[in-house]
Design an enzyme around this catalytic site. Structure first.
Site, PDB file in Angstrom:
ATOM      1  N   ASP A 106      73.492  15.193  39.297  1.00 48.52           N
ATOM      2  CA  ASP A 106      72.979  13.815  39.094  1.00 48.52           C
ATOM      3  C   ASP A 106      74.086  12.754  38.665  1.00 48.52           C
ATOM      4  OD1 ASP A 106      70.894  11.610  38.837  1.00 48.52           O
ATOM      5  OD2 ASP A 106      69.422  13.262  38.939  1.00 48.52           O
ATOM      6  N   SER A 158      78.968  14.602  41.969  1.00 49.23           N
ATOM      7  CA  SER A 158      77.848  13.800  41.271  1.00 49.23           C
ATOM      8  C   SER A 158      77.113  12.932  42.212  1.00 49.23           C
ATOM      9  CB  SER A 158      78.486  13.341  40.073  1.00 49.23           C
ATOM     10  OG  SER A 158      79.042  12.282  40.292  1.00 49.23           O
ATOM     11  N   HIS A 159      76.269  12.177  41.526  1.00 50.91           N
ATOM     12  CA  HIS A 159      75.514  11.052  42.189  1.00 50.91           C
ATOM     13  C   HIS A 159      76.379   9.654  41.760  1.00 50.91           C
ATOM     14  CE1 HIS A 159      71.611  13.474  43.129  1.00 50.91           C
ATOM     15  NE2 HIS A 159      72.492  14.067  43.506  1.00 50.91           N
ATOM     16  N   GLY A 160      77.538   9.886  40.925  1.00 48.06           N
ATOM     17  CA  GLY A 160      78.249   8.619  40.823  1.00 48.06           C
ATOM     18  C   GLY A 160      77.917   7.953  39.270  1.00 48.06           C
ATOM     19  N   ASN A 167      77.061   8.976  45.591  1.00 52.21           N
ATOM     20  CA  ASN A 167      77.108   7.438  45.564  1.00 52.21           C
ATOM     21  C   ASN A 167      78.359   7.144  44.421  1.00 52.21           C
ATOM     22  OD1 ASN A 167      74.525   6.560  46.647  1.00 52.21           O
ATOM     23  ND2 ASN A 167      73.805   8.076  45.026  1.00 52.21           N
TER      24      ASN A 167
END
Length: 482
Positions: free
Chosen positions: A290, A312-314, A344
Site C-alpha cells: 500500500d 508500493s502505492h507511493g 502511484n
C-alpha cells in the site's frame, strides 16, 4: 541526483541511548541544526494532558497554539558514560526468546521498572526471537526511556493463534509517552501472511471480490498521544496491516528504517500519520502493498527527505473528507527521494462532500522509476461506483512540483489533476517536470479538470490543460478550524 539535506531549527530535545553488545556507549541528544527550510518553528512540546482517553478508541487532540519543531539528527556526547541509565534486559525477567514461548510478561515487567527510572533501557538482546501478545506500553515515564530491539520481536502467528481477549486492531501500542526512543539493530517481524489470506481480503476473490466475515487485522506498531519521539535503525516487516502508525503525536523523528512486505499484501501502509504535527522522516526505505507513507487529517509540518519508496502505492496525502468530514493538512514537504515500480507516485486524494483545506504542499527533487500516476490530485476518490456527486469539497491549494523527473508506466497518464466541479484546485506550480515513458508511447495526454496554476518551465509531457490564474468564481471554501 544530488542530495541536499537541510536541518530544521529545533527547540525540543530527545535523549537517545544506543546499546552496543553489552555496554551502553553513551547518551545521544538532538543538536541545534544548520539552515533548515521554511517549516514553522514552535515551542517545546508539553507532556500529554492529564485526561486519559481510551487508546482503543482515539480522540483527536486539539491543535497546540505553538507546534513543536522537528528533531534533527542525534550526535554522540560523552561516549562511554554508563552511569546515566540502567539496562533492563528482558532475559532477566524470565523471557525465553525461542520464538514460540509467550514472553509478554517479561516485557511488561521490564517496561514497568525501566519506566520508573531516568534513561532506562528495555533491551531485547540479539540472538533471540521473542513472541509477545498485543500489549499497551503506557506512560508517563521518567525522561530518556529507550526500547531497544536487537533480536527478533514478533506477534502470534496469525488469527488462529491470536488470544481471544486481545484486540485484533493493534499489536504494540506506546501510549502517553514523552521523550521515548524506539531503536535497535533487530527486526520486528509481523507474521502477516495468514492475516493477508483471510477470505475477506480484496485479493482473495475473483476480480477483487471478498467473502463476508471478520476482517480486522492488527496494525503492528502504534504511537498514541505521545510527544518527542525518536524511531531509528530497525527493520520492520510483514505487518498484518499498517506497519507503523502515529495518532495524536507531536514531535517525531524517524530515520534509517527499513520497512518491507510483499507487493500484494493488502493495506500494509509503511508509515501512517494522523492528527500528528512536526514529523521528520529521513533516510529510510519502504516497500509494501500500500502507501509507503500516508498522511491523514490533522497533520502539519511534515518533512520527508531521503526516502526510497517502492514497489508500493507511493506517497499519499489522504484520503480526506470521508463521510462529509472536515480535513486539514498543511506544510508537507517531500524531497530528495525515489519512487519506483509503484501504482502511484505523489498523490492527494479527497472524497466529495468533505470540507477543510490541504495547503502548502511541496514535492521537490523526486526521481520516478516506472511509476503509474506519477503526479495525481483526485478529488473524486471513491471505493465503489455508488458515490454521488456533491458540491462541497476539501480545498486544495498551494501544491508545488519541482524537479520531478524519471519514467512512467504508459498504462495511465503520468499527470492527473481531477479537481472538484465547484471548489477548484489553485496555485499549482510546475517546474522542471520531465517524465518519459518507461517503454512504449503515451496513449493519453495529461488530464486536468478545474485545476489552476503556473508552469515555470516547459513540462514533459506538455500539460496544456492547466488553467492560468485564479477561477472567476469559487464554490464555498470551508477552512474553519484548519
Amino acid at each position: 541526483m544530488e542530495i541536499i539535506r537541510g536541518f530544521f531549527a529545533i527547540c525540543i530535545g530527545v535523549s537517545l541511548l544506543l546499546y552496543n553488545s553489552s555496554n551502553v556507549e553513551g547518551r545521544y541528544h538532538f543538536h541545534k541544526p544548520k539552515n533548515k527550510s521554511s517549516n514553522n518553528i514552535g515551542s517545546p512540546v508539553s507532556p500529554p494532558p492529564d485526561d486519559t482517553p481510551d487508546p482503543q478508541n482515539p480522540i483527536a487532540p486539539s491543535s497546540p497554539s505553538n507546534p513543536p519543531s522537528i528533531p534533527s539528527d542525534p550526535y554522540p556526547n560523552d561516549p562511554g558514560n554508563t552511569s546515566s541509565g540502567c539496562i533492563f534486559n528482558v532475559m532477566d525477567y524470565g523471557a525465553v526468546g525461542d520464538g514460540s514461548t509467550d514472553d509478554t510478561d517479561a516485557f511488561r515487567q521490564a517496561w514497568k521498572e525501566a519506566c520508573g527510572v531516568e534513561s532506562g533501557v528495555i533491551l531485547a538482546p540479539s540472538g533471540h526471537s521473542f513472541m509477545i501478545t498485543s500489549t499497551i506500553f503506557t506512560g508517563p515515564c521518567k525522561p530518556g526511556l529507550v526500547f531497544q530491539v536487537d533480536g527478533y520481536l514478533m506477534p502470534p502467528d496469525g488469527p488462529d493463534c491470536w488470544p481471544e481477549k486481545d484486540s485484533t486492531k493493534q499489536w504494540l501500542v506506546f501510549y502517553r509517552l514523552d521523550g521515548m526512543t524506539f531503536t535497535g539493530k533487530g527486526t520486528i517481524e509481523g507474521n502477516g501472511e495468514k492475516w493477508w489470506d483471510l477470505p475477506c481480503k480484496p485479493h482473495r476473490g475473483p476480480n477483487g471480490s471478498t467473502s463476508k466475515g471478520p476482517c480486522d487485522s492488527p496494525a503492528l506498531i502504534r504511537f498514541f498521544m505521545s510527544s518527542n519521539l525518536a524511531v531509528s535503525g530497525l527493520r520492520i516487516q510483514n505487518s498484518p496491516q499498517f506497519h507503523m502508525k502515529f495518532d495524536g503525536c507531536e514531535g517525531v523523528l524517524i530515520e534509517k528504517l527499513s520497512i518491507s512486505s510483499p507487493k500484494l499484501s493488502p493495506n500494509t501502509d509503511g508509515i501512517h500519520i494522523e492528527n500528528t504535527k512536526a514529523v521528520g522522516i529521513y533516510d529510510s526505505s519502504i516497500s509494501n502493498g500500500d502507501d509507503c507513507i500516508s498522511i491523514g487529517t490533522g497533520c502539519s509540518n511534515v518533512d520527508i527527505d531521503g526516502l526510497t519508496c517502492g514497489p508500493s502505492h507511493g506517497i499519499s496525502i489522504g484520503s480526506l473528507g470521508v463521510h462529509n468530514s472536515q480535513a486539514c493538512v498543511r506544510n508537507i514537504t517531500v524531497r530528495n527521494s525515489v519512487i519506483k515500480e509503484s501504482d502511484n507516485g505523489l498523490r492527494i486524494k479527497t472524497w466529495q462532500g468533505g470540507t477543510g483545506c490541504v495547503s502548502d504542499i511541496n514535492f521537490e527533487n523526486i526521481q520516478m522509476e516506472n511509476v503509474r500516476n506519477c503526479m495525481n490530485i483526485d478529488q473524486y476518490y471513491c471505493l465503489s461506483k455508488a458515490c454521488l456527486n456533491e458540491t462541497s469539497a476539501v480545498y486544495v491549494t498551494g501544491v508545488t512540483y519541482r524537479n520531478i523527473k524519471g519514467t512512467y508506466d504508459v498504462r495511465t497518464p503520468p499527470i492527473h489533476f481531477a479537481c472538484s466541479d465547484t471548489v477548484a484546485c489553485t496555485d499549482i506550480i510546475l517546474s522542471e517536470v520531465e517524465l518519459l515513458p518507461e517503454e512504449g508511447e503515451l496513449m493519453d495526454d495529461p488530464f486536468c479538470w478545474n485545476a489552476y496554476g503556473t508552469q515555470e518551465t516547459v513540462t514533459i509531457p506538455p500539460i496544456n490543460c492547466l488553467r492560468e490564474g485564479q477561477p472567476e468564481s469559487q464554490g464555498e471554501v470551508s477552512s474553519v478550524g484548519c
